[in-house]
Every structure is written in structure tokens, then in C-alpha cells.
Design an enzyme around this catalytic site. Sequence first.
Site, mmCIF file in Angstrom:
data_model
loop_
_atom_site.group_PDB
_atom_site.id
_atom_site.type_symbol
_atom_site.label_atom_id
_atom_site.label_comp_id
_atom_site.label_asym_id
_atom_site.label_seq_id
_atom_site.Cartn_x
_atom_site.Cartn_y
_atom_site.Cartn_z
ATOM 1 N N ILE A 1 -3.907 2.349 0.578
ATOM 2 C CA ILE A 1 -4.507 1.884 -0.679
ATOM 3 C C ILE A 1 -3.423 1.183 -1.491
ATOM 4 O O ILE A 1 -2.277 1.647 -1.540
ATOM 5 C CB ILE A 1 -5.101 3.074 -1.464
ATOM 6 C CG1 ILE A 1 -6.284 3.649 -0.676
ATOM 7 C CG2 ILE A 1 -5.511 2.668 -2.866
ATOM 8 C CD1 ILE A 1 -6.853 4.920 -1.260
ATOM 9 N N THR B 1 0.806 -1.216 0.000
ATOM 10 C CA THR B 1 0.000 0.000 0.000
ATOM 11 C C THR B 1 0.843 1.272 0.000
ATOM 12 O O THR B 1 2.028 1.257 0.299
ATOM 13 C CB THR B 1 -0.928 0.028 1.233
ATOM 14 O OG1 THR B 1 -0.135 0.092 2.419
ATOM 15 C CG2 THR B 1 -1.823 -1.197 1.280
ATOM 16 N N ASP B 2 0.164 2.355 -0.306
ATOM 17 C CA ASP B 2 0.790 3.671 -0.208
ATOM 18 C C ASP B 2 0.511 4.237 1.184
ATOM 19 O O ASP B 2 -0.031 3.541 2.046
ATOM 20 C CB ASP B 2 0.291 4.593 -1.328
ATOM 21 C CG ASP B 2 -1.218 4.839 -1.289
ATOM 22 O OD1 ASP B 2 -1.862 4.586 -0.236
ATOM 23 O OD2 ASP B 2 -1.757 5.303 -2.302
ATOM 24 N N ALA B 3 0.838 5.489 1.411
ATOM 25 C CA ALA B 3 0.679 6.099 2.731
ATOM 26 C C ALA B 3 -0.780 6.140 3.191
ATOM 27 O O ALA B 3 -1.050 6.199 4.383
ATOM 28 C CB ALA B 3 1.258 7.514 2.729
#
Length: 154
Positions: free
Chosen positions: A19, A14-16
Site C-alpha cells: 500500500i 509502498t509499505d510492506a
Amino acid sequence: MSFAFPIRVYWEDTDAGGIVFYANYLKYMERARTEWLRSLGIAQRQLREETGGIFVVSETQLKYHRPARLDDELLVTAELRQIGSASLIIGQRVLARPAHAPTADPTADAPVLCEGSIRIGWVHADTLRPARIPAQVSGTLARYAGSMSQPQKS
């Protein structure tokens, strides 16, 4: 029915914002294609050792519909759409795994998160020049075209 491979989303995917990073859908699809081939008795390492050839991705086309998030359970499908003498086109989808999947087809009511097609070509491993897909591979794939193997059990 398509082959379906279960995957869980981990923090590293995931990103920050929690997601799934868009490029990771391609990784999920690669894993599903590898497991689909393995389920058909096609072991890629052994195939390379015996024939000197490998599959490589030559083209991708993806459409993103909804995001997957941290801890989601996904099903990634693979279905042979076209087989040529030196390449395959495989349709793939990343689905949100339903909490109560029907036993007959766990992908039936699963929301589509990402879908697309992947063209993979057969090449000589040393030169990366296109070559004819080995007969034992194309024969196995042709038998399963249109009626793919049962979904992978998690």
C-alpha cells in the site's frame, strides 16, 4: 478542468503490505504541481536564476479516502484555488486512473484516493524570507485560474 498528471505506483512507494506510504502522496502532489507550472511555461530553475526566488510549501491539509497499491495507475490533479501577492493555494487530488477514461475529462469518474490543499509561498532563495510573486508568474497563473490547462497525456 484541473491539470492532471499520470503516475504509476512502484514498489519503492509502498509499505510492506503493498500500500502506498502516506507521505508519498505529498511527493506525487509535488510532481504534479511542478509539471502543472511547467505546462504553463513556468520553469522553476530558470525562475530562480532570473529572480532569486523559489516556491516553498508552507502548509498542507490532506484527507485520505482509499489506499493506492503497487502497480496502480493514478492521476494527480492541480488546480489554483487562490492567488495572493506572496502565496498560492492549490487544490490537489490523487485519483485512481479509470481503465477506460473518457476522452474529454479522464478525471470525471475517477475514484478519489487522497485530496487536499497545499499553500506554497514565494521566498528569496538565499534568505527564505517571503517576497512578492514575480509579475510574470502571477500574471500567467491569474489567466489560468478557473480554467486550468488540459490534462497531461501519458
